[in-house]
Design an enzyme around this catalytic site. Structure first.
Site, PDB file in Angstrom:
ATOM      1  N   CYS A  16       0.838  -1.191   0.000  1.00  0.00           N
ATOM      2  CA  CYS A  16       0.000   0.000   0.000  1.00  0.00           C
ATOM      3  C   CYS A  16       0.877   1.247   0.000  1.00  0.00           C
ATOM      4  O   CYS A  16       1.847   1.292   0.747  1.00  0.00           O
ATOM      5  CB  CYS A  16      -0.898  -0.035   1.237  1.00  0.00           C
ATOM      6  SG  CYS A  16      -1.982   1.365   1.398  1.00  0.00           S
ATOM      7  N   PRO A  17       0.585   2.211  -0.830  1.00  0.00           N
ATOM      8  CA  PRO A  17      -0.570   2.364  -1.724  1.00  0.00           C
ATOM      9  C   PRO A  17      -0.278   1.986  -3.177  1.00  0.00           C
ATOM     10  O   PRO A  17      -1.048   2.316  -4.072  1.00  0.00           O
ATOM     11  CB  PRO A  17      -0.870   3.850  -1.625  1.00  0.00           C
ATOM     12  CG  PRO A  17       0.501   4.472  -1.545  1.00  0.00           C
ATOM     13  CD  PRO A  17       1.315   3.486  -0.708  1.00  0.00           C
TER      14      PRO A  17
END
Length: 81
Positions: A16-17
């Site tokens: 993430c992200p």
């Protein structure tokens, strides 16, 4: 369910992200109604994709978890609306 895919994106191993950011970049290059298939290994992508798609013109056609992979089928929406 058999979904016709126009483009595939492999984000396995990214955290993430990055899976979501790479999916956004891919969608920006696609035509309306085309389908992007994304494969991710980051469990956080499950919630990230859901939140993003709720606020976007794109449609989540399906998502599945297979072992340690999360697979998403996203249909590009009309970004003009």
């Amino acid at each position: 369910m058999s979904i016709s895919v126009d483009q595939e994106l492999d984000t396995r191993g990214l955290h993430c992200p990055m899976p979501l950011l790479k999916a956004k970049l891919s969608l920006n290059q696609m035509q309306e109604n085309q389908v992007l298939r994304v494969v991710a290994t980051d469990a956080g992508s499950w919630d990230d994709f859901e939140a993003f798609l709720r606020q976007s013109p794109h449609t989540l056609l399906e998502r599945v978890k297979q072992q340690d992979e999360f697979i998403y089928w996203i249909q590009k929406g009309n970004q003009e609306s």
